[in-house]
Design a protein around this motif. Structure first.
Motif, PDB file in Angstrom:
ATOM      1  N   MET A   1       0.815  -1.193   0.000  1.00  0.00           N
ATOM      2  CA  MET A   1       0.000   0.000   0.000  1.00  0.00           C
ATOM      3  C   MET A   1       0.860   1.259   0.000  1.00  0.00           C
ATOM      4  O   MET A   1       1.223   1.751  -1.033  1.00  0.00           O
ATOM      5  N   PHE A   2       1.175   1.710   1.191  1.00  0.00           N
ATOM      6  CA  PHE A   2       1.885   2.983   1.325  1.00  0.00           C
ATOM      7  C   PHE A   2       3.121   2.767   2.184  1.00  0.00           C
ATOM      8  O   PHE A   2       3.007   2.401   3.347  1.00  0.00           O
ATOM      9  N   ASP A   3       4.293   2.974   1.623  1.00  0.00           N
ATOM     10  CA  ASP A   3       5.546   2.712   2.324  1.00  0.00           C
ATOM     11  C   ASP A   3       6.064   4.002   2.960  1.00  0.00           C
ATOM     12  O   ASP A   3       6.528   4.910   2.264  1.00  0.00           O
ATOM     13  N   LEU A   4       5.959   4.098   4.271  1.00  0.00           N
ATOM     14  CA  LEU A   4       6.403   5.303   4.979  1.00  0.00           C
ATOM     15  C   LEU A   4       7.920   5.423   5.009  1.00  0.00           C
ATOM     16  O   LEU A   4       8.455   6.531   5.059  1.00  0.00           O
ATOM     17  N   GLY A   5       8.630   4.305   4.966  1.00  0.00           N
ATOM     18  CA  GLY A   5      10.095   4.355   4.977  1.00  0.00           C
ATOM     19  C   GLY A   5      10.655   5.021   3.731  1.00  0.00           C
ATOM     20  O   GLY A   5      11.540   5.873   3.806  1.00  0.00           O
ATOM     21  N   SER A   6      10.141   4.620   2.560  1.00  0.00           N
ATOM     22  CA  SER A   6      10.623   5.237   1.319  1.00  0.00           C
ATOM     23  C   SER A   6      10.181   6.695   1.224  1.00  0.00           C
ATOM     24  O   SER A   6      10.896   7.531   0.667  1.00  0.00           O
ATOM     25  N   LEU A   7       9.010   7.008   1.771  1.00  0.00           N
ATOM     26  CA  LEU A   7       8.566   8.400   1.793  1.00  0.00           C
ATOM     27  C   LEU A   7       9.486   9.249   2.664  1.00  0.00           C
ATOM     28  O   LEU A   7       9.860  10.363   2.281  1.00  0.00           O
ATOM     29  N   ALA A   8       9.891   8.723   3.815  1.00  0.00           N
ATOM     30  CA  ALA A   8      10.798   9.455   4.704  1.00  0.00           C
ATOM     31  C   ALA A   8      12.160   9.668   4.050  1.00  0.00           C
ATOM     32  O   ALA A   8      12.749  10.757   4.163  1.00  0.00           O
ATOM     33  N   VAL A   9      12.658   8.669   3.335  1.00  0.00           N
ATOM     34  CA  VAL A   9      13.942   8.818   2.631  1.00  0.00           C
ATOM     35  C   VAL A   9      13.826   9.867   1.538  1.00  0.00           C
ATOM     36  O   VAL A   9      14.722  10.703   1.364  1.00  0.00           O
ATOM     37  N   ALA A  10      12.732   9.859   0.795  1.00  0.00           N
ATOM     38  CA  ALA A  10      12.546  10.832  -0.275  1.00  0.00           C
ATOM     39  C   ALA A  10      12.436  12.247   0.279  1.00  0.00           C
ATOM     40  O   ALA A  10      13.049  13.179  -0.253  1.00  0.00           O
ATOM     41  N   VAL A  11      11.686  12.413   1.361  1.00  0.00           N
ATOM     42  CA  VAL A  11      11.541  13.741   1.970  1.00  0.00           C
ATOM     43  C   VAL A  11      12.877  14.226   2.517  1.00  0.00           C
ATOM     44  O   VAL A  11      13.253  15.395   2.338  1.00  0.00           O
ATOM     45  N   ALA A  12      13.634  13.334   3.163  1.00  0.00           N
ATOM     46  CA  ALA A  12      14.932  13.723   3.715  1.00  0.00           C
ATOM     47  C   ALA A  12      15.917  14.101   2.610  1.00  0.00           C
ATOM     48  O   ALA A  12      16.686  15.055   2.754  1.00  0.00           O
ATOM     49  N   SER A  13      15.907  13.371   1.501  1.00  0.00           N
ATOM     50  CA  SER A  13      16.836  13.700   0.417  1.00  0.00           C
ATOM     51  C   SER A  13      16.467  15.029  -0.238  1.00  0.00           C
ATOM     52  O   SER A  13      17.346  15.834  -0.556  1.00  0.00           O
TER      53      SER A  13
END
Length: 73
Positions: A1-13
């Motif tokens: 569904m929705f991967d919060l880990g990859s979202l956090a990495v994208a936001v941090a980058s």
């Protein structure tokens, strides 16, 4: 569904690149100007190297904006 880990990495980058290319360049430039104004030994070399770094970061930002799709996929 929705991967919060990859979202956090994208936001941090995105935040990191934004700070480096957005607020980082004026900060490095200000430090270079302060180093140039001081009359300490080695301050001219430090100021010159920081100015070169500012130019390289600005060019890197332009390259990423223009050729970002080809470089980053």
């Amino acid at each position: 569904m929705f991967d919060l880990g990859s979202l956090a990495v994208a936001v941090a980058s995105v935040l990191g690149v934004g700070l480096l290319l957005g607020a980082g360049i004026p900060l490095i430039y200000a430090i270079a100007v302060r180093a140039k104004e001081s009359r300490r030994p080695g301050s001219d070399a430090l100021a010159a190297s920081l100015m070169v770094l500012c130019v390289l970061l600005a060019l890197a930002g332009i390259v990423i904006i223009v050729f970002g799709d080809q470089l980053l996929g």
